[in-house]
Structure formats: structure tokens, C-alpha cells
Design a protein around this motif. Structure first.
Motif, PDB file in Angstrom:
ATOM      1  N   GLU A  19       0.847  -1.211   0.000  1.00 25.30           N
ATOM      2  CA  GLU A  19       0.000   0.000   0.000  1.00 25.30           C
ATOM      3  C   GLU A  19       0.880   1.259   0.000  1.00 25.30           C
ATOM      4  O   GLU A  19       0.654   2.190  -0.772  1.00 25.30           O
ATOM      5  N   MET A  20       1.875   1.269   0.847  1.00 25.62           N
ATOM      6  CA  MET A  20       2.785   2.429   0.906  1.00 25.62           C
ATOM      7  C   MET A  20       3.514   2.579  -0.433  1.00 25.62           C
ATOM      8  O   MET A  20       3.666   3.695  -0.957  1.00 25.62           O
ATOM      9  N   GLY A  21       3.942   1.454  -0.997  1.00 21.65           N
ATOM     10  CA  GLY A  21       4.644   1.482  -2.285  1.00 21.65           C
ATOM     11  C   GLY A  21       3.744   1.962  -3.404  1.00 21.65           C
ATOM     12  O   GLY A  21       4.200   2.673  -4.313  1.00 21.65           O
ATOM     13  N   SER A  22       2.480   1.601  -3.341  1.00 15.76           N
ATOM     14  CA  SER A  22       1.549   2.024  -4.379  1.00 15.76           C
ATOM     15  C   SER A  22       1.399   3.538  -4.390  1.00 15.76           C
ATOM     16  O   SER A  22       1.409   4.174  -5.447  1.00 15.76           O
ATOM     17  N   HIS A  23       1.271   4.138  -3.193  1.00 16.20           N
ATOM     18  CA  HIS A  23       1.152   5.607  -3.119  1.00 16.20           C
ATOM     19  C   HIS A  23       2.451   6.281  -3.560  1.00 16.20           C
ATOM     20  O   HIS A  23       2.435   7.236  -4.342  1.00 16.20           O
ATOM     21  N   ALA A  24       3.577   5.788  -3.060  1.00 20.08           N
ATOM     22  CA  ALA A  24       4.863   6.390  -3.437  1.00 20.08           C
ATOM     23  C   ALA A  24       5.105   6.236  -4.936  1.00 20.08           C
ATOM     24  O   ALA A  24       5.564   7.173  -5.608  1.00 20.08           O
ATOM     25  N   GLY A  25       4.771   5.060  -5.464  1.00 24.68           N
ATOM     26  CA  GLY A  25       4.990   4.791  -6.890  1.00 24.68           C
ATOM     27  C   GLY A  25       4.116   5.666  -7.774  1.00 24.68           C
ATOM     28  O   GLY A  25       4.553   6.105  -8.850  1.00 24.68           O
ATOM     29  N   GLN A  51       5.601   8.283 -10.424  1.00 23.90           N
ATOM     30  CA  GLN A  51       5.267   8.255 -11.844  1.00 23.90           C
ATOM     31  C   GLN A  51       4.743   9.620 -12.290  1.00 23.90           C
ATOM     32  O   GLN A  51       5.081  10.102 -13.378  1.00 23.90           O
ATOM     33  N   LEU A  52       3.933  10.261 -11.453  1.00 24.88           N
ATOM     34  CA  LEU A  52       3.422  11.594 -11.805  1.00 24.88           C
ATOM     35  C   LEU A  52       4.582  12.596 -11.874  1.00 24.88           C
ATOM     36  O   LEU A  52       4.616  13.467 -12.756  1.00 24.88           O
ATOM     37  N   GLN A  77       1.005  14.985  -4.391  1.00 18.62           N
ATOM     38  CA  GLN A  77       1.209  15.352  -2.984  1.00 18.62           C
ATOM     39  C   GLN A  77       0.267  14.568  -2.067  1.00 18.62           C
ATOM     40  O   GLN A  77       0.653  14.166  -0.968  1.00 18.62           O
ATOM     41  N   ASP A  78      -0.965  14.349  -2.550  1.00 17.54           N
ATOM     42  CA  ASP A  78      -1.903  13.525  -1.770  1.00 17.54           C
ATOM     43  C   ASP A  78      -1.342  12.118  -1.582  1.00 17.54           C
ATOM     44  O   ASP A  78      -1.415  11.546  -0.481  1.00 17.54           O
ATOM     45  N   ASP A  79      -0.788  11.572  -2.667  1.00 21.04           N
ATOM     46  CA  ASP A  79      -0.245  10.212  -2.573  1.00 21.04           C
ATOM     47  C   ASP A  79       0.963  10.175  -1.644  1.00 21.04           C
ATOM     48  O   ASP A  79       1.138   9.222  -0.874  1.00 21.04           O
ATOM     49  N   LEU A  80       1.806  11.198  -1.720  1.00 22.96           N
ATOM     50  CA  LEU A  80       2.963  11.245  -0.820  1.00 22.96           C
ATOM     51  C   LEU A  80       2.505  11.323   0.632  1.00 22.96           C
ATOM     52  O   LEU A  80       3.085  10.677   1.522  1.00 22.96           O
ATOM     53  N   ILE A 122      10.994  12.710  -4.174  1.00 18.20           N
ATOM     54  CA  ILE A 122       9.872  12.751  -5.117  1.00 18.20           C
ATOM     55  C   ILE A 122       9.172  14.112  -5.010  1.00 18.20           C
ATOM     56  O   ILE A 122       8.862  14.757  -6.021  1.00 18.20           O
ATOM     57  N   ALA A 123       8.940  14.560  -3.746  1.00 18.56           N
ATOM     58  CA  ALA A 123       8.269  15.853  -3.536  1.00 18.56           C
ATOM     59  C   ALA A 123       9.069  16.980  -4.191  1.00 18.56           C
ATOM     60  O   ALA A 123       8.499  17.871  -4.842  1.00 18.56           O
TER      61      ALA A 123
END
Lengths: 361, 361
Positions: free
Chosen positions: A236-242, A246-247, A323-326, A355-356
Motif C-alpha cells: 500500500e505504501m509502495g503504491s502511493h509512493a509509486g 510516476q506523476l 502530494q496527496d499520494d505522498l 519525489i516531492a
């Protein structure tokens, strides 16, 4: 993105994985050169792609394994190397699909092989250029497929224990399958007669990069360390960071000077790739102007595209979503014990910071 | 080659592996079609290639596993299917490298995808044909890479026991790596400025096909049945059978009507592929005539090439070499207990008979 400035211990382990990968290429090359000296050239080109870059994926394996200070076990070194090699395999194939001639300022594998066919191996005549391109692409496809196979083989040989090894191979092949399907959709959505909605484009874009770059390496690290119970939170954490990663890449591919991403800044634009950024802009009033420029009919080129993407709000929309995903990734990082040590949490936090940082375009 | 006429039990098991492979494609397609309906088309094309043909590799796994009468265990079914899938992956990629438009009388994966790009998905304009070809090749490369990954995944999920599973994946990746290196050399030796001697050509030709088609499936069967001590003999027997098989294919590609190999009879000739047969002829006095025809300057075309290959003794030489290898394979079959049951020995003997039969050109 710059390499994280904290986490020297995990960086050092990632460096050892890259060294191991390099020595594996040398060993394989030595074996095949006994059959034919020519085998050395594409292996060297593939090695340079697969051991270059920032080694994000091997770093994430080591962060998630979260071993105490001291040398990491060989299985960690090898499995982390496998994820860097998998990334190299996808870069080599991606460059063929996108007909990119350079990567990180050097010729891509297919370009280098095609050049050799003409310069060293006597291809000439009216079809020499097309024949050389086809030769180069064939060599690159074989290199990419061999790197993909090699990544799995590194895990099979890692000594991680048989049950863990099988689970790791299932993880990697899951992620690789999603990436290939995402790549197919990415290519497919670029066809003029295919119109994909924003959700489909975002899904394809994430499938292509996120699982093999974040979720799978993080889960692999936990499996290596015997913390199987942490994989759901890490996925789950990887999905948000990924997704954020990608964005950010999507933004960088349009807004960074080409020296920063190592490939043509306008590459995705020229190919008509349906990225989340472009799709967001197509949902607004700037669509006709944008389409005209992308079709080569409008004035202004890349700078005008950048202005349109800003003015229509697409850039802000993509940044907000990232930013929401981060923020979601940070919540999981802070609230679950998926990364046990403060060092590992700091190291992953530094990855999120990078990433940010790269969202500022 | 025709399917063996004996060994109905092993044939039936091989058929079950193909059914399992087909149902796996259906399952994967169902999963990805949820993301995008378009994913169904290349998966269907890849399925047809991977489940077509004579299923030699899955048959060999079942023969070497040599289970008693009754249903074979699921791990045998899945691992045998993995080797047929691996073969399909190489066929899909091979057709891209050779720019073949048909296989077994149907469009190749890249041709079918390229046609769809133009007919269904709006590619038109001056570069439409080249763009469609590039799209088709990209889709086929992804299909081939996914099939290669899928073959490994079938083994990982086979339930063969963790230690056996890891050993099977090492077997398959070893053989796949050799095949990719052989394919590279095959392509490389076709460049005009590269002159390879007869030994190099024979080595490359065997690397490309023999290990993944014979040695690895045979050894996999023994590992599945817990007869690890038999793998060395099976590797040796597979190497001889695979060499004869490859030489027979080489002869067939020049002498059979295209309906029999399912691809253009003159394909290898047109590409200037350095096959053992052509290399044997190049070592004789017919070389100038042969080169002239292959370069498109000499009269007579395919029939004249066939006559030259016969008259210079190259055909006889290749046939004798293949017969020697078949004899060596039979000696190992008869003298070792590598295939325990008389049924399995008869079934493998029938495979050798079919290879011998296909040497009559």
C-alpha cells in the motif's frame, strides 16, 4: 531526482548490489565470449544501462529488509541487484518502443548495436539504414529479454531459502507482468484511433512503473528479513509512493531540461503518449491548441505546450494528486511498523522527499 | 515432423498441459480485460501461437517424468506447459527478428497487431505503414517477454515443492539464456561483414534450440519425479537429440514446401542466415554460385540452391551428422536407466524416429 542524502548505510548496500550486478555481467560475458567475441559488445551496452542510474529499486529492497548495522547478507545483495536489473531490462525495451536514441546522454542499446552494424560489420547499400535499425532493435530486444530472465535467475541463485525464493520470484513476475501490460496500454493509447479516459491513462501509467519500482522491492525486502506480515502495508505504501513517483516523472519529462531525465524532454509529446498530465489538459478548454501543437500544426512547440499545461491547471492538478499520494505514503510509514528501525523510516522518508522535490517544475 | 504415433499416454498428458496453458491465458486475459478491453487481442494472438504446434517440449517433460498410468500430478502438467509457453515466447520474438509475416499459415503476432493498428485504430498518412509495423513489433516483443516471464511463473506456481521449483527455474533460465545467446549469434552471423566458421555456426544453431527444446524439458521431468541422479544422462541424450532436431529443421527450412514448416521455405536463405547447411556448402567449390544466388544476382532461385546443396555434398554431410547424433541419443537411451519404463523409452524412441524421418529431403 537526486540521490537521497540520508541513509548512507542503505546507499552503501545498494552500491554493493550494483557491484555484484556488474561482476555478474563480467562473469556471464566471460562465459559467452568463449563462444564468440562479438557477444561482449551488447552485454557491455546492457551492463552500462543496468548498472547506471540512481539504483532506487535496490535501495528500496535494502531499506525494507532493514538489517542491523554491518554487512548485509548475500541474499539481500543479490535480490536487490535483481530489481535494478529488471529496471534495466525495461529501460532497454522501452527505448526500442519509443525509438529513443539516447539514454543518460549515451546511445541506447539498440542505437549502439545499429551503429556497429553499419560502421564495423559492413552493412551498406540502399537498405543499410533500415537493416541496421532492425539489427539494433533485435539485439536490444534480446538484451532486454535476457536481462529480464537474468533478474529472475539472480533471485533463484540468491540463497534466500527455497520458500522465500519462490515467493520472491512470484513477487517479481507479478510486478513485471503488470509493467508489461502497462507498457502495452501506454503504446496502445498513443494510436490515433484510440481514445482513453483519464482513469485508464492513470491506471496504465501506474501499472507500468509503480509495482516493480516500489511495491515489489519493498515487499521483497520484508520477505528477505522474514517479516512476511508487513507486506500488505508495504504494498500500500509502495503504491502511493509509486504513483507520486510516476506523476513526478511525467512532469519532469515535459518540464525538465533533457539533461536531467537523460532523454529528450519532448519525447512523450512527440510520440503522442497519453500521460496523466496530457490527459488532464485534454479535459480542459486548451485541448484544440494542444492537439494542434502535438500534431505539428500549431506554433510554439515545447514552450507553448508547457504554458498551456500550466494555464489550464493540469500541472497543478497533477502536483496536488502526487502530494496527496505522498501524504498517504507518509501516513502508512508513520502509523504502521512496516519499516521497524528509525534509520529505515528516515531513509524511506528521504525517498519521498526527493519525489516531492521533483514535483517543483 | 509428425506427432509420434506411439505413446498415447504421454500425448494425452501433453494435451492436458496445453489445455491448462489455454485456460491460464483465459484467466490472465480476464484479469487484464478488466483494465482495458484492448488487452484481449494480443493475448489471443499470443495464446494461439503458444498453444499451437506439436507440443514437443511438454511431451518430453511428461516422458521424462515417466509417471505410472493414471492422471499426472498438477506440477507435471504446469511445468510441461511452461516449456511449451517458453517455446511460444521464442517463436513470437523470432518472427519479429526475421520479419516473418506468417507462422503455421496465420499472421504472426506482430503482423496481426500491425494490421489492427491500420485497419481498426486509425493509423494513416505517409508514415502509417512504418508506424503500424513499429506498433506491431512493440506489441509482439511485449507479448514474447510476457510469455517468457509467464513460463517461469507457471513453474513458480506449480506446487512442485520449493527446492524442486527453484531447481526447475534454474534449468529453464539456463536454457532460455543459451537460446537468446544463440539467437543473437544467428542474427549477428547474418551481417555481411561477419564471417563465422562452421563450428561457430553449428554451436550457435544448437544453442538456440537444443537446450530449451530437449535437455531442459527432459531434465525437468526427472526433477519433478525426484530422479535427480538421471539429469546428467538426460542432458547428454537431449543434447544429441536436439542437435539432430536442429539439423533436421535446417534441412526442412530449405527443402520442405512452406506448408510443412509453416513459414517461407526460403526465409533463412533470404535473410542470409548462416545455418550449418549453408556453411557446409560454403566450404566447397559451389560457394561462388551460391553467394551469387543468395545476393539475388544468380539465376534459378530456391530450386538452384537446393541442387547446389545436394551436388556439393552439404546435404549428405548434414544428414550423416544428424544420424550420428541420433545414434548417440539411442545409445544413451538404451544403456542408461534415465527413462525407467519401457513406455517412456518407446515414446522417446518415437520422437527420435520422427527426427530421422524428417531428414529425408
Amino acid at each position: 531526482m537526486n540521490p537521497p542524502t540520508t541513509a548512507p548505510m542503505f546507499r552503501e548496500r545498494s552500491g554493493r548490489s550494483v557491484d555484484f550486478l556488474r561482476s555478474t555481467f563480467t562473469e556471464v560475458s566471460g562465459r559467452f565470449v568463449e563462444t564468440d567475441l562479438h557477444a561482449a559488445e551488447p552485454l557491455r551496452d546492457a551492463r552500462d544501462i543496468c548498472t547506471g542510474g540512481k539504483h532506487l529499486r535496490s535501495l528500496l529492497v535494502h531499506i525494507a529488509a532493514d538489517r542491523p548495522a554491518g554487512p548485509a547478507p548475500h541474499c539481500d545483495i543479490a535480490v536487490a541487484a535483481a530489481f535494478d536489473l529488471l529496471h534495466g531490462a525495461f529501460l532497454i525495451l522501452d527505448d526500442v518502443f519509443d525509438s529513443d536514441e539516447t539514454r543518460r546522454g549515451r546511445p541506447t542499446v539498440h542505437t549502439a548495436a545499429g551503429n556497429r552494424a553499419q560502421i564495423c560489420y559492413g552493412l551498406d547499400g540502399p537498405t543499410a539504414s533500415a537493416d541496421a535499425a532492425h539489427y539494433g532493435e533485435s539485439v536490444a530486444v534480446l538484451s532486454g529479454a535476457a536481462a529480464l530472465t537474468g533478474a529472475i535467475r539472480l533471485i533463484a541463485d540468491s540463497g534466500a531459502g527455497d520458500a522465500t525464493t519462490v515467493a520472491l520470484i512470484q513477487l517479481l513476475t507479478d510486478a513485471a507482468g503488470l509493467s508489461m501490460m502497462g507498457e502495452f496500454l501506454d503504446i496502445h493509447y498513443s494510436l490515433p484511433g484510440v481514445e482513453a479516459d483519464a482513469d485508464a491513462v492513470r491506471t496504465a501509467s501506474c501499472m507500468k512503473t509503480s509495482p516493480y519500482s516500489f511495491g515489489a522491492p519493498l515487499m521483497a525486502g520484508a520477505l528477505l528479513a522474514g517479516r512476511d506480515g508487513h507486506t500488505a502495508a508495504l504494498r500500500e505504501m509502495g503504491s502511493h509512493a509509486g504513483t507520486a513517483f510516476q506523476l513526478a516523472n511525467d512532469l519532469q519529462s515535459v518540464f525538465s531540461p533533457s539533461s536531467r531525465t537523460g532523454k529528450s524532454a519532448a519525447g512523450d509529446l512527440a510520440l503522442g503518449r497519453a500521460t496523466p498530465l496530457l490527459t488532464a489538459a485534454r479535459d480542459t478548454g486548451v485541448r484544440p491548441d494542444l492537439e494542434a501543437i502535438l500534431a505539428g500544426d500549431g506554433p510554439g512547440g515545447l514552450q507553448r505546450v508547457r504554458d498551456l499545461l500550466h494555464s489550464c491547471g493540469a500541472v497543478d492538478k497533477v502536483i496536488r494528486r502526487a502530494q496527496d499520494d505522498l501524504a498517504d505514503a507518509r501516513t502508512i510509514l508513520d502509523d504502521t511498523g512496516a519499516l521497524p528501525s528509525p534509520e529505515a523510516r528516515r531513509a524511506f522518508s528521504a525517498v519521498l522527499d526527493d519525489i516531492a522535490e521533483s514535483l517543483h517544475v
